[in-house]
Design an enzyme around this catalytic site. Structure first.
Site, short mmCIF file in Angstrom:
data_model
loop_
_atom_site.label_atom_id
_atom_site.label_comp_id
_atom_site.label_asym_id
_atom_site.label_seq_id
_atom_site.Cartn_x
_atom_site.Cartn_y
_atom_site.Cartn_z
N SER A 13 0.84 -1.21 0.00
CA SER A 13 0.00 0.00 0.00
C SER A 13 0.87 1.26 0.00
O SER A 13 0.51 2.26 -0.63
CB SER A 13 -0.98 0.00 1.18
OG SER A 13 -0.31 0.20 2.40
N ASN A 14 2.02 1.21 0.66
CA ASN A 14 2.94 2.35 0.60
C ASN A 14 3.54 2.50 -0.79
O ASN A 14 3.64 3.61 -1.32
CB ASN A 14 4.05 2.20 1.63
CG ASN A 14 3.62 2.63 3.01
OD1 ASN A 14 3.45 3.82 3.26
ND2 ASN A 14 3.39 1.68 3.89
N LEU A 85 11.17 -7.13 4.07
CA LEU A 85 11.45 -7.77 5.36
C LEU A 85 12.82 -8.43 5.45
O LEU A 85 13.18 -8.97 6.48
CB LEU A 85 10.34 -8.78 5.68
CG LEU A 85 8.94 -8.14 5.73
CD1 LEU A 85 7.90 -9.17 6.14
CD2 LEU A 85 8.90 -6.94 6.66
N LEU A 87 17.11 -8.30 5.26
CA LEU A 87 18.20 -7.35 5.52
C LEU A 87 18.88 -6.99 4.20
O LEU A 87 19.18 -7.86 3.38
CB LEU A 87 19.21 -8.01 6.47
CG LEU A 87 20.31 -7.11 7.02
CD1 LEU A 87 19.74 -6.01 7.90
CD2 LEU A 87 21.33 -7.93 7.82
N ASN A 102 14.21 3.56 4.24
CA ASN A 102 13.24 2.59 4.74
C ASN A 102 12.18 3.32 5.54
O ASN A 102 12.45 4.38 6.11
CB ASN A 102 13.96 1.59 5.66
CG ASN A 102 13.02 0.55 6.26
OD1 ASN A 102 12.17 0.00 5.58
ND2 ASN A 102 13.17 0.31 7.57
N HIS A 104 9.73 2.65 8.83
CA HIS A 104 9.50 1.74 9.95
C HIS A 104 8.26 2.20 10.71
O HIS A 104 8.11 3.39 10.98
CB HIS A 104 10.73 1.74 10.88
CG HIS A 104 10.62 0.71 11.96
ND1 HIS A 104 10.85 -0.62 11.73
CD2 HIS A 104 10.23 0.83 13.25
CE1 HIS A 104 10.62 -1.29 12.85
NE2 HIS A 104 10.25 -0.44 13.79
N ASP A 145 17.18 -1.16 10.90
CA ASP A 145 16.57 0.01 11.54
C ASP A 145 17.55 0.93 12.27
O ASP A 145 17.15 1.64 13.19
CB ASP A 145 15.47 -0.44 12.53
CG ASP A 145 14.42 -1.30 11.87
OD1 ASP A 145 14.10 -1.03 10.70
OD2 ASP A 145 13.95 -2.25 12.52
N GLU A 174 1.89 6.81 7.46
CA GLU A 174 2.84 6.40 6.40
C GLU A 174 2.35 6.90 5.05
O GLU A 174 3.11 7.48 4.27
CB GLU A 174 3.00 4.88 6.39
CG GLU A 174 3.65 4.35 7.66
CD GLU A 174 3.98 2.87 7.60
OE1 GLU A 174 3.32 2.12 6.86
OE2 GLU A 174 4.91 2.45 8.30
C1 GAR Z 1 4.37 -0.81 6.67
O1 GAR Z 1 3.62 -0.49 7.81
C2 GAR Z 1 5.85 -0.66 6.95
O2 GAR Z 1 6.14 0.37 7.86
C3 GAR Z 1 6.16 -1.99 7.54
O3 GAR Z 1 5.46 -2.91 6.77
C4 GAR Z 1 4.24 -2.30 6.34
C5 GAR Z 1 4.06 -2.55 4.86
O4 GAR Z 1 2.77 -2.19 4.47
N1 GAR Z 1 7.59 -2.22 7.53
C6 GAR Z 1 8.22 -2.84 8.51
O5 GAR Z 1 7.65 -3.29 9.49
C7 GAR Z 1 9.72 -2.96 8.31
N2 GAR Z 1 10.38 -3.28 9.55
P1 GAR Z 1 2.41 -2.08 2.94
O6 GAR Z 1 2.91 -3.35 2.25
O7 GAR Z 1 0.92 -1.98 2.88
O8 GAR Z 1 3.10 -0.86 2.38
#
Ligand code: GAR
Length: 194
Positions: A13-14, A85, A87, A102, A104, A145, A174
């Site tokens: 979604s981001n 997800l 590294l 990134n 977080h 992170d 976000e």
């Molecule tokens: C987001 O909330 C992002 O911050 C998180 O995964 C989600 C992805 O959502 N990232 C982490 O937790 C990384 N450590 P999305 O696929 O809907 O964009």
């Protein structure tokens, strides 16, 4: 021209917000979406925008040449991790100094590190009893992170909040800030704040 590769493992979604925000931009383009998960929804979303996709396994990510060769076609000069997800290996960090960011879903340095992703983060936030959480956009180094922080925004954690409601509020932040912040970084209007 700035050519971005977005790395994502899940829904995306981001990634979608970023693609939409930058559509038609004269100097910035999302050229490639990379995923380690061939079934990730983010791949279908990217294809629906006619954006090239690349599925990689762990070995291809760690290989010093595989991704860089794929990048050279465009060529990619900026990487965005949007729910990725794995590294990022050292060679990639070395090739993209201050050019990997990134997002977080918490206020780093709290609630970060290996295993801290998605709902794990929001459950830990709820259990800790902190009164606020939020988002952190940061440069990526070879540790989870820990790269320098570029931008943070916060939202309250109320007594009635659940990990699910926290997740919803954080995702909203976000969507509001990530694409705009990337654009500002690429326009050189923003660097680390901390
Ligand atoms: C987001 O909330 C992002 O911050 C998180 O995964 C989600 C992805 O959502 N990232 C982490 O937790 C990384 N450590 P999305 O696929 O809907 O964009």
């Amino acid at each position: 021209m700035e050519r971005i590769a977005i790395f994502a493992s899940g829904t995306g979604s981001n990634a979608k917000k970023i693609i939409e925000h930058l559509q038609g931009h004269p100097d910035i383009e999302v050229s490639l979406v990379v995923s380690n998960n061939k079934n990730a929804k983010v791949l279908d979303m990217a294809r629906s925008f006619n954006i090239q996709t690349l599925v990689i396994d762990k070995a291809q990510l760690k290989d010093n040449n595989y991704i860089l060769e794929k990048f050279s076609i465009f060529p990619i000069n900026f990487i965005v991790l949007a729910g990725f997800l794995l590294l990022v290996p050292r060679y990639l960090v070395g090739k993209f100094p201050k050019s990997i960011v990134n997002i977080h879903p918490a206020l780093l340095p709290q609630f970060g590190g290996k295993g801290m992703y998605g709902m794990n983060v929001h459950k830990a936030v709820k259990e800790s009893g902190v009164k606020e959480t939020g988002i952190t956009i940061h440069y990526v180094n070879e540790k989870y992170d820990e790269g320098s922080i570029i931008f943070q925004a916060s939202c309250p954690v109320l007594p009635d909040d659940t990990p699910e409601s926290i997740a919803k509020n954080v995702l909203k932040l976000e969507h509001e800030h990530f694409a705009k912040t990337i654009e500002r970084i690429l326009n050189k209007n923003l660097d680390s704040v901390k």
